[in-house]
Write a protein that holds these residues in place. Structure first.
Motif, PDB file in Angstrom:
ATOM      1  N   GLY A   1      28.032  51.880  48.611  1.00  0.00           N
ATOM      2  CA  GLY A   1      26.996  52.513  47.817  1.00  0.00           C
ATOM      3  C   GLY A   1      26.637  51.746  46.562  1.00  0.00           C
ATOM      4  N   LEU A   2      27.410  50.720  46.227  1.00  0.00           N
ATOM      5  CA  LEU A   2      27.128  49.894  45.059  1.00  0.00           C
ATOM      6  C   LEU A   2      26.479  48.579  45.495  1.00  0.00           C
ATOM      7  CD1 LEU A   2      30.483  50.316  43.088  1.00  0.00           C
ATOM      8  CD2 LEU A   2      28.280  51.391  42.555  1.00  0.00           C
ATOM      9  N   ALA A   3      25.429  48.171  44.784  1.00  0.00           N
ATOM     10  CA  ALA A   3      24.805  46.885  45.090  1.00  0.00           C
ATOM     11  C   ALA A   3      25.793  45.737  44.891  1.00  0.00           C
ATOM     12  CB  ALA A   3      23.579  46.679  44.194  1.00  0.00           C
ATOM     13  N   ALA A   4      26.787  45.950  44.052  1.00  0.00           N
ATOM     14  CA  ALA A   4      27.784  44.921  43.747  1.00  0.00           C
ATOM     15  C   ALA A   4      28.964  44.951  44.718  1.00  0.00           C
ATOM     16  CB  ALA A   4      28.293  45.102  42.324  1.00  0.00           C
ATOM     17  N   GLU A   5      28.866  45.690  45.813  1.00  0.00           N
ATOM     18  CA  GLU A   5      30.006  45.866  46.713  1.00  0.00           C
ATOM     19  C   GLU A   5      30.594  44.538  47.176  1.00  0.00           C
ATOM     20  OE1 GLU A   5      31.200  48.227  50.843  1.00  0.00           O
ATOM     21  OE2 GLU A   5      29.088  47.786  50.424  1.00  0.00           O
ATOM     22  N   CYS A   6      29.781  43.633  47.670  1.00  0.00           N
ATOM     23  CA  CYS A   6      30.296  42.375  48.208  1.00  0.00           C
ATOM     24  C   CYS A   6      30.971  41.534  47.126  1.00  0.00           C
ATOM     25  CB  CYS A   6      29.178  41.588  48.880  1.00  0.00           C
ATOM     26  SG  CYS A   6      28.545  42.358  50.394  1.00  0.00           S
ATOM     27  N   GLU A   7      30.388  41.511  45.928  1.00  0.00           N
ATOM     28  CA  GLU A   7      30.995  40.760  44.836  1.00  0.00           C
ATOM     29  C   GLU A   7      32.332  41.376  44.425  1.00  0.00           C
ATOM     30  OE1 GLU A   7      30.344  37.954  43.609  1.00  0.00           O
ATOM     31  OE2 GLU A   7      28.361  37.581  44.439  1.00  0.00           O
ATOM     32  N   LEU A   8      32.404  42.689  44.405  1.00  0.00           N
ATOM     33  CA  LEU A   8      33.656  43.349  44.053  1.00  0.00           C
ATOM     34  C   LEU A   8      34.755  42.994  45.051  1.00  0.00           C
ATOM     35  CD1 LEU A   8      32.260  46.834  42.995  1.00  0.00           C
ATOM     36  CD2 LEU A   8      33.457  45.218  41.493  1.00  0.00           C
ATOM     37  N   VAL A   9      34.405  42.942  46.330  1.00  0.00           N
ATOM     38  CA  VAL A   9      35.388  42.562  47.348  1.00  0.00           C
ATOM     39  C   VAL A   9      35.848  41.123  47.133  1.00  0.00           C
ATOM     40  CG1 VAL A   9      35.741  42.146  49.812  1.00  0.00           C
ATOM     41  CG2 VAL A   9      34.558  44.215  49.056  1.00  0.00           C
ATOM     42  N   ALA A  10      34.912  40.221  46.864  1.00  0.00           N
ATOM     43  CA  ALA A  10      35.276  38.817  46.633  1.00  0.00           C
ATOM     44  C   ALA A  10      36.181  38.681  45.414  1.00  0.00           C
ATOM     45  CB  ALA A  10      34.015  37.976  46.466  1.00  0.00           C
ATOM     46  N   LEU A  11      35.830  39.346  44.321  1.00  0.00           N
ATOM     47  CA  LEU A  11      36.618  39.248  43.097  1.00  0.00           C
ATOM     48  C   LEU A  11      37.993  39.883  43.270  1.00  0.00           C
ATOM     49  CD1 LEU A  11      33.908  40.059  40.394  1.00  0.00           C
ATOM     50  CD2 LEU A  11      34.694  37.824  41.170  1.00  0.00           C
ATOM     51  N   ARG A  12      38.065  40.904  44.066  1.00  0.00           N
ATOM     52  CA  ARG A  12      39.342  41.573  44.315  1.00  0.00           C
ATOM     53  C   ARG A  12      40.262  40.720  45.185  1.00  0.00           C
ATOM     54  NH1 ARG A  12      43.404  45.559  43.508  1.00  0.00           N
ATOM     55  NH2 ARG A  12      44.280  46.076  45.533  1.00  0.00           N
ATOM     56  N   GLU A  13      39.702  40.002  46.162  1.00  0.00           N
ATOM     57  CA  GLU A  13      40.512  39.383  47.195  1.00  0.00           C
ATOM     58  C   GLU A  13      40.824  37.901  47.002  1.00  0.00           C
ATOM     59  OE1 GLU A  13      42.192  40.907  49.418  1.00  0.00           O
ATOM     60  OE2 GLU A  13      41.375  42.825  48.807  1.00  0.00           O
TER      61      GLU A  13
END
Length: 316
Positions: free
Chosen positions: A50-62
């Motif tokens: 639901g967040l436009a930043a979803e993919c970036e959040l996954v990259a930064l997390r992983e």
């Protein structure tokens, strides 16, 4: 800590016991926040949905080692999202009054989005110089739903990610690290693999990583897994899945509900040399995705899909 009040499971609220809980867990309301004992600690497999930043959040997390981004908060205040903080803290209000939350942290609940929201709320109220080592488990009162990132952020806003070569940004520019912070900084810097973000138009959440013997492209994709696998299989059957002669599709991994395809690259080439090949691959992939409704996979493409599925691992 702010909490949303979940409507009672009655006809006039529109939420019934057997309907999905509005917290995003994927469970029915009666088995989650509508339960008599409060919210169950359920696993949310796609916490940033639901967040436009979803993919970036996954990259930064992983896998991104050192990066920061200002969170697009709905309300007042400024909080910076960081991949890693000193001592792997969950949140930090630095001595210069700048607020940070950490993304690559130990969690004690099944919903990373909820834990991060709690860290945001904590750091906004924290005293200068204080840090939060870990976000602990929370027991919600029956009928209440703790805030999640989706409640605190502008859902349509992207993240403006800034990559760093080291972790010097942990401290204000005029401060020298000492003690445990200095040791933590040294260890963190030693573990960094050179990383760069691809910048070609249409290429988002794609990162070049120098892993030593070879380099990789890790590209977090927003499409549903089966749809993306079918499109990748179509390109594979056509011999169009690589980024050029000096690359090879290596496989993919799952992270927080999304699929992350990975390519092995010639590490002698600079990250910028992969921008246009990635953009061309992105265009081929978009065409393949668009053709799936009208052109089902043929036998060769189905075999390719089975092969790609066998080269997957799950990280989160």
């Amino acid at each position: 800590m702010s909490k949303r009040t979940a409507p009672k499971p009655q006809a006039d609220t529109g939420i019934k016991p057997r309907q999905p809980c509005p917290c995003g867990s994927g469970k029915r309301y009666k088995a989650c926040h509508g339960a008599a004992g409060g919210a169950a600690d359920v696993i949310v497999t796609r916490p940033f949905e639901g967040l436009a930043a979803e993919c970036e959040l996954v990259a930064l997390r992983e896998f991104v080692p050192s990066a920061t981004a200002k969170l697009p908060l709905r309300g007042e205040g400024e909080v910076t999202l960081a991949t890693v903080l000193p001592m792997a803290a969950a949140a930090l209000r630095r001595n210069d009054d700048k607020s940070f939350i950490g993304l690559q942290v130990q969690t004690h609940s099944g919903d990373i989005s909820r834990d991060l929201a709690r860290a945001v709320e904590w750091v906004q109220a924290a005293e200068v110089g204080k840090s939060l080592s870990v976000v602990g488990p929370e027991t919600a009162e029956p009928g209440t739903i703790p805030a999640r990132l989706q409640d605190l952020l502008d859902p349509a806003a992207p993240l403006d990610v800034e990559l760093h070569e080291d972790f010097a940004w942990w401290l204000p520019g005029d401060v020298e690290p000492t003690g445990e912070v200095a040791l933590s900084l040294e260890r963190a810097n030693a573990a960094i693999m050179p990383t760069d973000r691809l910048t070609a138009e249409g290429v988002e959440s794609a990162y070049w990583v120098d892993a030593g013997e070879k380099a990789h492209l890790r590209w977090v994709r927003p499409e549903p897994e089966e749809q993306l696998l079918a499109a990748l299989a179509r390109l594979s059957a056509r011999g169009e899945l690589a980024l050029g002669e000096d690359s090879k599709y290596a496989g993919s991994f799952r992270a927080h509900g999304l699929l992350v395809p990975v390519w092995d690259l010639d590490r002698e080439k600079h990250a910028r040399e992969w921008d246009e090949p990635a953009a061309e691959l992105g265009r081929r992939l978009a065409d393949a995705l668009g053709s799936l409704d009208s052109e089902p996979l043929d036998a060769a493409e189905r075999r390719a899909r089975d092969g790609l599925r066998g080269r997957q691992v799950t990280i989160r």
